[in-house]
Motif scaffolding. Structure first.
Motif, PDB file in Angstrom:
ATOM      1  N   LYS A 209     -49.374 -32.274 -23.340  1.00 46.24           N
ATOM      2  CA  LYS A 209     -49.760 -30.942 -23.516  1.00 46.24           C
ATOM      3  C   LYS A 209     -49.560 -30.361 -24.632  1.00 46.24           C
ATOM      4  O   LYS A 209     -50.021 -29.264 -25.241  1.00 46.24           O
ATOM      5  N   GLU A 210     -48.282 -30.718 -25.157  1.00 46.36           N
ATOM      6  CA  GLU A 210     -47.565 -29.981 -26.386  1.00 46.36           C
ATOM      7  C   GLU A 210     -48.559 -30.191 -27.286  1.00 46.36           C
ATOM      8  O   GLU A 210     -48.587 -29.202 -28.331  1.00 46.36           O
TER       9      GLU A 210
ATOM     10  N   MET B 200     -47.063 -25.984 -20.805  1.00 42.94           N
ATOM     11  CA  MET B 200     -47.519 -25.909 -22.236  1.00 42.94           C
ATOM     12  C   MET B 200     -47.154 -24.470 -22.850  1.00 42.94           C
ATOM     13  O   MET B 200     -47.622 -24.126 -23.713  1.00 42.94           O
ATOM     14  N   ASN B 201     -46.292 -23.796 -21.957  1.00 40.66           N
ATOM     15  CA  ASN B 201     -45.857 -22.416 -22.353  1.00 40.66           C
ATOM     16  C   ASN B 201     -44.533 -22.415 -22.128  1.00 40.66           C
ATOM     17  O   ASN B 201     -43.826 -23.350 -22.240  1.00 40.66           O
TER      18      ASN B 201
ATOM     19  N   ASN C 264     -51.307 -21.025 -21.911  1.00 42.00           N
ATOM     20  CA  ASN C 264     -50.349 -21.091 -22.611  1.00 42.00           C
ATOM     21  C   ASN C 264     -49.495 -19.794 -22.496  1.00 42.00           C
ATOM     22  O   ASN C 264     -48.459 -19.310 -23.226  1.00 42.00           O
TER      23      ASN C 264
ATOM     24  N   CYS D 265     -44.228 -16.592 -27.307  1.00 40.00           N
ATOM     25  CA  CYS D 265     -44.897 -18.038 -27.356  1.00 40.00           C
ATOM     26  C   CYS D 265     -44.488 -18.703 -28.835  1.00 40.00           C
ATOM     27  O   CYS D 265     -44.257 -17.940 -29.708  1.00 40.00           O
TER      28      CYS D 265
ATOM     29  N   LYS E 289     -52.600 -27.696 -28.363  1.00 41.67           N
ATOM     30  CA  LYS E 289     -52.591 -26.470 -28.759  1.00 41.67           C
ATOM     31  C   LYS E 289     -53.272 -26.065 -30.267  1.00 41.67           C
ATOM     32  O   LYS E 289     -53.076 -25.457 -31.005  1.00 41.67           O
TER      33      LYS E 289
ATOM     34  N   SER F  55     -48.083 -22.079 -32.250  1.00 41.36           N
ATOM     35  CA  SER F  55     -49.501 -23.036 -31.776  1.00 41.36           C
ATOM     36  C   SER F  55     -49.900 -22.137 -30.575  1.00 41.36           C
ATOM     37  O   SER F  55     -51.060 -21.989 -30.643  1.00 41.36           O
ATOM     38  N   SER F  56     -49.134 -22.037 -29.536  1.00 39.90           N
ATOM     39  CA  SER F  56     -49.559 -21.189 -28.182  1.00 39.90           C
ATOM     40  C   SER F  56     -50.177 -19.887 -28.890  1.00 39.90           C
ATOM     41  O   SER F  56     -51.318 -19.362 -28.405  1.00 39.90           O
TER      42      SER F  56
ATOM     43  N   VAL G 282     -57.491 -23.281 -23.915  1.00 45.43           N
ATOM     44  CA  VAL G 282     -57.114 -24.675 -24.412  1.00 45.43           C
ATOM     45  C   VAL G 282     -58.349 -25.557 -24.779  1.00 45.43           C
ATOM     46  O   VAL G 282     -58.299 -26.242 -25.690  1.00 45.43           O
TER      47      VAL G 282
ATOM     48  N   GLN H 292     -53.639 -20.184 -30.378  1.00 40.72           N
ATOM     49  CA  GLN H 292     -54.620 -20.575 -29.570  1.00 40.72           C
ATOM     50  C   GLN H 292     -55.200 -19.288 -28.588  1.00 40.72           C
ATOM     51  O   GLN H 292     -56.418 -19.253 -28.510  1.00 40.72           O
TER      52      GLN H 292
END
Lengths: 202, 459
Positions: free
Chosen positions: A27-28, B406-407, B64, B75, A31, B78-79, B35, B82
């Protein structure tokens, strides 16, 4: 989409069941806001020691000549888990064009076709034969129009593929343009549904 | 001819069918999150296309989003990009959108039902495999990839073949501390994680009919973990009562018409299923996973199996456990209560019953993450947040949180999580993290004891 007809390449084998989409692309790396460049993250947690980014040497796709694989051979339920299309994007960007497995998870299977990757289901015995014939890095030939795999020893193995999906891949058709040819049917459907189930229209 | 519920809804949405059996089907509802959508919006822009039916789209930021703050500055870059991309796309395309910080924000599969966005007999898709959740309403709901997200935006349709029909019947009454989560995990342990591949699973029987909507959502949510893209429960009075007066539910005369139609949405007597299974509810005990696939599942009184194939050997090695050992008593580092599987009000009520007056074990970090702003608000109205906080839980803001990490919420390598989420895959909750899936009461019991425990002793 690029057209897919015939093709020849090295096949790496990863004979585990349930290779899930978190393994294919953790999942990383989801993004991103583009489709490109995910190949270096394919199988990241199996391929690299993420504590120091070193290669895990006994992982097949890290070993020559299989680091140049364009075909991957696996076992049951390949691609299970998430719907992330990042999985086929990553595999495609890594260089894979064909995945051969005993079975596939549904969403992943569909996503492959949208990205020019051909998923092929074969029985276990045939898969083990293919593994044997490719373990020194021998090429496999894939012929989509004739639905046939040819090994280095000349053995021919036929495979199944849905007719419509095959046509789309061979011709490199863009799904949306194809569907928009049905615009008047879609419009008719909408008009009828507005009458029969008006509550679906908010 | 007698038809299954799935086939009825499918046929009701079929615009045309190709010679090879592929259908062009109409999509009534589309959920969007940050996502799996950016590349689809980009595709629309490049082709100068618009969203065909804007009113059929609902979007949220969830995967995220941080759950300890409303600031995107916490965050990683990249989060943040997004999330900001969805903000930008929502504005440009004029989407119905609940961004971070909106009181309606939360996990898409929790938010959509509470808005009345999901209706019986509808088709619903989302770029997310847990879209199966919405089958709880007697809808055909399934996850799709980003190319298909773009296809639905542009055409409001999909080209797909209908799948086969499977019925799973659960008869009787569930034992105490046994929930829909346990039914799901039990079924997956029996049919395997690919057992439902190529099928729509209809859940039926008195053990299903007695479930609340929240429980039915938990059950259908896990359908995909058994390989089935679609899980479905026939709508009934429980469904109608839930939907009545929700913001986007039909109103007035339309409501009456809709309910009359919805009552016809059931499998006809004599309809043929390609596969059928039946279990008694009383056979099912609280479940816990031991490995790295949801099928690696036993009940809390059992021992971890001794394994004999490379896939399961790898799983046992990854989780650092031994075949033959009891699963109960396995020490844990984290408890996560939340997610699209178990982040609804009933889940927090159930855990709070166990936590009331108790303390989280000192070796455990425990987080409770409501599935949506409305769930959080309701829980606080009932004083559940106080029970969680007094027990030593962190009471967080809504989001996907530690379900997929992913957060900012994740476990460290080799840390073990008692989790109410849906996947125990390698690395799912953090690089080299170890996940044990279970229901919320079981997670609460694990929090108190600091190890995997049988929740029944607390009830």
């Amino acid at each position: 989409m690029e057209k897919f007809t015939t093709f020849e390449g090295i096949a790496g084998s990863l004979l585990l069941d349930n290779i899930d989409t978190d393994m294919i692309i953790p999942k990383e790396y989801l993004k991103t806001i583009t489709r490109a460049g995910l190949g270096k993250f394919a199988f990241a947690e199996m391929r690299y020691n993420l504590k120091d980014d070193s290669l895990i040497e006994d992982f097949v796709l890290n070993q020559a000549p299989f680091n140049k694989s364009s075909i991957l051979i696996s076992s049951k339920n390949f691609g299970c888990g998430s719907s992330r299309e990042h999985a086929p994007w990553a595999l495609g960007d890594f260089g894979l064009k064909v995945i051969i497995a005993e079975s596939f998870a549904d969403i992943f299977f569909n996503n492959c076709f949208k990205n020019g990757i051909l998923p092929i289901s074969l029985d276990k015995t045939t898969i083990l034969e293919l593994v044997k014939e490719t373990q020194q890095g021998e090429n496999l030939k894939i012929d989509l129009p004739n639905q046939e795999i040819t090994t280095i020893s000349g053995k021919k193995i036929s495979f199944k593929v849905e007719e419509f999906k095959k046509e789309c891949m061979i011709n490199g058709w863009d799904d949306i343009s194809l569907t928009l040819k049905d615009e008047s049917s879609i419009k008719d459907f909408e008009e009828k549904q507005k009458q029969s189930q008006p509550w679906l229209w908010i | 001819m007698a038809k299954t519920l799935y086939d009825k809804i499918w046929e009701n949405h079929e615009i045309k069918r190709e010679e090879d059996g592929t259908s062009l089907i109409y999509i009534d509802r589309h959920l969007v999150h940050e996502v799996t959508s950016p590349q689809a919006f980009e595709g629309l822009r490049l082709a100068k296309r618009e969203i065909r039916q804007l009113s059929k789209v609902l979007s949220v930021a969830d995967h995220n989003t941080p759950t300890h703050t409303l600031s995107l500055d916490d965050c990683n870059d990249s989060s943040k990009i997004q999330l900001e991309t969805l903000n930008k796309n929502a504005k440009e395309f004029n989407l119905r959108y609940y961004p971070l910080g909106d009181k309606n924000n939360g996990v898409c599969h929790v938010v959509a039902p509470e808005k009345g966005f999901v209706l019986p007999g509808a088709t619903l898709v989302c770029g997310d495999s847990h879209t199966a959740t919405h089958g709880a309403f007697g809808a055909i709901a399934f996850g799709i990839g980003t190319s298909e997200v773009e296809h639905v935006f542009a055409t409001q349709t999909l080209r797909q073949k209908p799948v086969k029909n499977m019925r799973i019947t659960i008869d009787g009454t569930l034992e105490k501390a046994v929930t829909a989560k346990d039914i799901a995990l039990f079924v997956i342990s029996q049919i395997g994680t690919a057992g439902g591949t190529g099928y729509a699973i209809e859940f039926a029987g008195s053990g299903i009919e007695s479930l609340s909507m929240e429980q039915r959502m938990t059950l259908c949510n896990m359908g995909i973990e058994g390989g089935a893209r679609v899980a479905i429960v026939a709508p009934d009075q429980t469904t109608f009562d839930y939907l009545k007066d929700k913001p986007l539910s039909p109103k007035g005369e339309n409501w009456e018409k809709a309910v009359a139609f919805w009552k016809s949405l059931h499998t006809d007597t004599g309809a043929k299923f390609d596969k059928e299974y039946t279990w008694k509810a009383s056979e099912i005990l609280p479940q816990v996973t031991w490995g790295t696939s949801p099928e690696d599942c036993i009940n809390v009184t059992q021992s971890i199996p001794k394994v004999d194939n490379p896939t399961k050997e790898r799983a046992l090695k990854y989780v650092g456990l031994n075949g033959g050992d009891k699963i109960a008593g396995t020490p844990i580092n984290w408890v996560f209560i939340g997610s699209c599987t178990n982040g609804r009000i009933e889940d927090f009520r159930s855990a709070s019953q166990i936590l009331k007056g108790k303390k989280v074990a000192p070796n455990v970090r425990a987080i409770a993450v409501p599935g949506s702003g409305l769930v959080k608000e309701q829980a606080e109205k009932e004083g559940l947040d106080v029970i969680f906080k007094n027990a030593g839980f962190e009471w967080r803001l809504p989001g996907c949180s530690m379900c997929l990490a992913m957060n900012p919420d994740f476990a460290n390598p080799e840390e073990r999580v008692a989790s109410t989420s849906n996947r125990n895959f390698e690395g799912r909750q953090g690089y080299l993290s170890r996940t044990h899936l279970m229901n919320p009461a079981m997670a609460a019991a694990a929090a108190i004891e600091g190890k995997i425990a049988d929740a029944r002793q607390y009830l």
